[in-house]
Motif scaffolding. Sequence first.
Motif, mmCIF file in Angstrom:
data_model
loop_
_atom_site.group_PDB
_atom_site.id
_atom_site.type_symbol
_atom_site.label_atom_id
_atom_site.label_comp_id
_atom_site.label_asym_id
_atom_site.label_seq_id
_atom_site.Cartn_x
_atom_site.Cartn_y
_atom_site.Cartn_z
ATOM 1 N N ASP A 1 0.810 -1.222 0.000
ATOM 2 C CA ASP A 1 0.000 0.000 0.000
ATOM 3 C C ASP A 1 0.840 1.268 0.000
ATOM 4 O O ASP A 1 0.346 2.338 -0.380
ATOM 5 C CB ASP A 1 -0.918 0.026 1.234
ATOM 6 C CG ASP A 1 -1.916 -1.126 1.214
ATOM 7 O OD1 ASP A 1 -2.280 -1.546 0.098
ATOM 8 O OD2 ASP A 1 -2.294 -1.603 2.306
ATOM 9 N N LYS A 2 2.098 1.188 0.444
ATOM 10 C CA LYS A 2 2.924 2.377 0.618
ATOM 11 C C LYS A 2 4.093 2.456 -0.364
ATOM 12 O O LYS A 2 4.632 3.546 -0.602
ATOM 13 C CB LYS A 2 3.498 2.415 2.045
ATOM 14 C CG LYS A 2 2.438 2.487 3.126
ATOM 15 C CD LYS A 2 1.722 3.829 3.117
ATOM 16 C CE LYS A 2 0.749 3.948 4.275
ATOM 17 N NZ LYS A 2 0.025 5.240 4.281
ATOM 18 N N ALA A 3 4.499 1.335 -0.907
ATOM 19 C CA ALA A 3 5.713 1.310 -1.732
ATOM 20 C C ALA A 3 5.514 2.085 -3.031
ATOM 21 O O ALA A 3 4.424 2.091 -3.621
ATOM 22 C CB ALA A 3 6.102 -0.125 -2.045
ATOM 23 N N ALA A 4 6.590 2.736 -3.456
ATOM 24 C CA ALA A 4 6.569 3.467 -4.720
ATOM 25 C C ALA A 4 6.665 2.502 -5.892
ATOM 26 O O ALA A 4 7.012 1.317 -5.739
ATOM 27 C CB ALA A 4 7.724 4.467 -4.765
ATOM 28 N N ASP A 5 6.341 3.003 -7.053
ATOM 29 C CA ASP A 5 6.404 2.200 -8.274
ATOM 30 C C ASP A 5 7.834 1.727 -8.526
ATOM 31 O O ASP A 5 8.793 2.471 -8.281
ATOM 32 C CB ASP A 5 5.932 3.051 -9.452
ATOM 33 C CG ASP A 5 5.780 2.239 -10.718
ATOM 34 O OD1 ASP A 5 4.718 1.635 -10.906
ATOM 35 O OD2 ASP A 5 6.747 2.220 -11.510
ATOM 36 N N PRO A 6 8.039 0.487 -8.997
ATOM 37 C CA PRO A 6 9.403 0.016 -9.285
ATOM 38 C C PRO A 6 10.153 0.909 -10.273
ATOM 39 O O PRO A 6 11.382 0.992 -10.227
ATOM 40 C CB PRO A 6 9.174 -1.383 -9.875
ATOM 41 C CG PRO A 6 7.876 -1.834 -9.265
ATOM 42 C CD PRO A 6 7.048 -0.598 -9.142
ATOM 43 N N GLY A 7 9.407 1.588 -11.164
ATOM 44 C CA GLY A 7 10.061 2.504 -12.085
ATOM 45 C C GLY A 7 10.782 3.634 -11.371
ATOM 46 O O GLY A 7 11.820 4.132 -11.838
ATOM 47 N N VAL A 8 10.242 4.063 -10.217
ATOM 48 C CA VAL A 8 10.901 5.096 -9.419
ATOM 49 C C VAL A 8 12.252 4.595 -8.936
ATOM 50 O O VAL A 8 13.278 5.289 -9.023
ATOM 51 C CB VAL A 8 10.007 5.503 -8.228
ATOM 52 C CG1 VAL A 8 10.775 6.407 -7.265
ATOM 53 C CG2 VAL A 8 8.736 6.171 -8.714
ATOM 54 N N TYR A 9 12.276 3.385 -8.429
ATOM 55 C CA TYR A 9 13.529 2.815 -7.927
ATOM 56 C C TYR A 9 14.498 2.528 -9.066
ATOM 57 O O TYR A 9 15.719 2.562 -8.867
ATOM 58 C CB TYR A 9 13.240 1.543 -7.130
ATOM 59 C CG TYR A 9 12.662 1.822 -5.759
ATOM 60 C CD1 TYR A 9 13.487 2.070 -4.676
ATOM 61 C CD2 TYR A 9 11.285 1.849 -5.563
ATOM 62 C CE1 TYR A 9 12.964 2.338 -3.418
ATOM 63 C CE2 TYR A 9 10.742 2.112 -4.319
ATOM 64 C CZ TYR A 9 11.594 2.362 -3.251
ATOM 65 O OH TYR A 9 11.077 2.633 -2.015
ATOM 66 N N ALA A 10 13.974 2.244 -10.246
ATOM 67 C CA ALA A 10 14.861 2.057 -11.403
ATOM 68 C C ALA A 10 15.597 3.356 -11.725
ATOM 69 O O ALA A 10 16.802 3.355 -12.016
ATOM 70 C CB ALA A 10 14.055 1.577 -12.609
ATOM 71 N N MET A 11 14.880 4.478 -11.654
ATOM 72 C CA MET A 11 15.534 5.781 -11.866
ATOM 73 C C MET A 11 16.612 6.022 -10.822
ATOM 74 O O MET A 11 17.747 6.420 -11.142
ATOM 75 C CB MET A 11 14.497 6.912 -11.777
ATOM 76 C CG MET A 11 13.503 6.976 -12.887
ATOM 77 S SD MET A 11 12.510 8.491 -12.677
ATOM 78 C CE MET A 11 10.923 7.892 -13.204
ATOM 79 N N LEU A 12 16.247 5.797 -9.567
ATOM 80 C CA LEU A 12 17.201 6.046 -8.490
ATOM 81 C C LEU A 12 18.407 5.113 -8.593
ATOM 82 O O LEU A 12 19.554 5.514 -8.359
ATOM 83 C CB LEU A 12 16.512 5.864 -7.131
ATOM 84 C CG LEU A 12 15.297 6.761 -6.868
ATOM 85 C CD1 LEU A 12 14.707 6.465 -5.492
ATOM 86 C CD2 LEU A 12 15.677 8.218 -6.974
ATOM 87 N N GLY A 13 18.149 3.865 -8.940
ATOM 88 C CA GLY A 13 19.251 2.909 -9.060
ATOM 89 C C GLY A 13 20.203 3.268 -10.183
ATOM 90 O O GLY A 13 21.427 3.092 -10.058
ATOM 91 N N MET A 14 19.667 3.779 -11.265
ATOM 92 C CA MET A 14 20.493 4.193 -12.396
ATOM 93 C C MET A 14 21.482 5.277 -11.962
ATOM 94 O O MET A 14 22.692 5.200 -12.243
ATOM 95 C CB MET A 14 19.565 4.699 -13.504
ATOM 96 C CG MET A 14 20.227 5.078 -14.800
ATOM 97 S SD MET A 14 18.983 5.368 -16.100
ATOM 98 C CE MET A 14 18.036 6.716 -15.371
ATOM 99 N N ALA A 15 20.995 6.289 -11.264
ATOM 100 C CA ALA A 15 21.870 7.371 -10.813
ATOM 101 C C ALA A 15 22.820 6.898 -9.731
ATOM 102 O O ALA A 15 24.002 7.271 -9.715
ATOM 103 C CB ALA A 15 21.020 8.537 -10.298
ATOM 104 N N ALA A 16 22.334 6.067 -8.810
ATOM 105 C CA ALA A 16 23.173 5.607 -7.709
ATOM 106 C C ALA A 16 24.337 4.771 -8.210
ATOM 107 O O ALA A 16 25.477 4.911 -7.739
ATOM 108 C CB ALA A 16 22.330 4.812 -6.715
ATOM 109 N N MET A 17 24.097 3.898 -9.170
ATOM 110 C CA MET A 17 25.178 3.056 -9.688
ATOM 111 C C MET A 17 26.211 3.887 -10.434
ATOM 112 O O MET A 17 27.427 3.696 -10.265
ATOM 113 C CB MET A 17 24.596 1.973 -10.601
ATOM 114 C CG MET A 17 25.650 1.043 -11.193
ATOM 115 S SD MET A 17 26.563 0.106 -9.938
ATOM 116 C CE MET A 17 25.548 -1.358 -9.803
ATOM 117 N N MET A 18 25.771 4.835 -11.243
ATOM 118 C CA MET A 18 26.709 5.698 -11.960
ATOM 119 C C MET A 18 27.545 6.513 -10.975
ATOM 120 O O MET A 18 28.764 6.624 -11.110
ATOM 121 C CB MET A 18 25.944 6.630 -12.905
ATOM 122 C CG MET A 18 26.830 7.625 -13.633
ATOM 123 S SD MET A 18 25.896 8.709 -14.747
ATOM 124 C CE MET A 18 27.176 9.866 -15.250
#
Length: 606
Positions: A361-378
């Motif tokens: 009920d509270k978790a954000a869309d996986p696409g949001v985490y995909a964006m964050l993961g892309m920047a975090a890994m770089m």
Amino acid sequence: MARFSRSDFTLESFRRQLANVDALPQLCVLGLVSGVITGAVMVAFRLLLEAGAALYMPEGNPEAFEGMEPWLRALLPLVAVSIIGTLLYRQKAAARKLGVGHVIERLTYHQGRFPMRNWLNQWWVGVVSVLGGLSAGREGPAIHLGAAASSGLGLKLRLPNNSLRVLVACGTAAGISASFNTPIAGVIFAMEVVMMEYTLMSFMPVILASTMGALVAQVVYGNEPAFRIPEVALGSLINLPWVVVVGLVIGLLAGLFIHISRSQQLQAWPLWLRLALVGVVTGAVAWWYPEVQGIGYDSVAAALNNQLELKVLLALMIAKLLITAITVAGGVPIGIIGPVLVVGAATGALGGMLGGWLWPDKAADPGVYAMLGMAAMMGAVLQAPLAALMALLELTHSPHMMLPGMLAVVVACLTSRQLTGCEGFFISSVRYGLHPLQQPLMQALSRVSVPAVMERQLVRTERIITPAHARRLLETNPIWLVIERSSSEKPVLALKAAELARWLLEHDEALGGETPPEDELIDLLEIPGQRLEMAPIALQATLSEAFLKLQADTLDALYVVHGYRPKQQRISGIITRDAIERYYHYVDPLSAESRGAEKGTEKSKY
């Protein structure tokens, strides 16, 4: 109103102005020209990729490995490593250095000068590695091609070396900007990863170059964002702790990637075995999961839109990371930023899916985490948090993701640096705990060329002269006498003109008004005074080059050689250790005025 003469607009005047630390207008002109040149080079490179893909890729798409027969896409990496091994490794070791690491090396140790052979090799190696199905990006070739083309402009115009540094940064930024339509990220990447400094004199030309590079690319390819994603938001703040956890995992993966790519054990293997390993492993995984091949931006777009299955995300997170690291360690010069973004997006999407299972009920869309993961890994792999955040903004056009993005990037960068002990991927050598480009003194001295501080008031003379000749030498009020020796093996010496003037004064007083002998000669090596041994340095050299040369040869001064033909070279000035120290040390204005008054008194005395 300031008056300008025709001589103010000559190339020689342009070079002299560039030698100074405040040559901002001239550097901005170079930035504009560099951006146009680099943008044209990037368009040519992308067209070359598209032309190669049209030969055998489905619909001529360089990313469409999924549409190929399994046997063909598995065979391509073997063909690619065979071509690279046959054509590239037959050349000298120096000619095999390509990509971002080569750009930083040439900027650090070669004043931003690039060999032509490496630049030509980068064209075909970049195309073969991407179209050959290896896990490779196009940003490494883009940066190398852009930086070398811009540096070549400076070399063609024989500009001072301090301006070559800025041109390299301009080419880097324009290469990133034109390749990915990310002008801000190009600027930050150039300053944070390549130049490793932030100064006004560098920022403005680099911004102009990045702008022009993007404009040239947009004329050809339009102004479309790299990824089209739906409107998403982080939602509940309960996601922030999970963002931290995802950033921690990505930081550990970034450390694993760097450690494998620098594996000494793997690099010690014979070349043929390393290349065979790269080809076989990539081809084997590609048989079932073609998404690991190429740059992978189509997979990033699918991950951002929740269109990838769980098994594909796992393959991208684990297999693509390992394959890319093994490819680097195996000696294949590839671009790593594209694959790193893919791995980060897949890891973030998996974290988002897991969060959705835990807190539906509270978790954000996986696409949001995909964006964050892309920047975090770089950010974690490059240790470049600002560049990663700007890439996140420009690649996704989602400014509302910057707040959680900053948290994810910082956590990933700290984890990679502190828990796994990894510096940035491209920082391979340190000196006194710092990469040479990170040393404040060397950075400051690299911004200025020797003409800006050298002493130009000098005269050249032979060792043995007559008193009449000595007086003629002093008529022009020189500061230095450059004593030419009878043999080229003997060092050139410098003597203060004031020492000769003092000797003449004392000599005349000793004569008491008597006429000196007609055959009297003066040996400039015998009169009292301190003589400095000097070595030559080019007019284009920076103060950092002069400083290192003085340190290495334990000299007190250098004479600046002007001219490009050995028999027509002339001495344009002298640069002393004191002159360099006066440049980077703070000088009290009152003490400077008193020293100036003393010098004026000394000149009037003689």
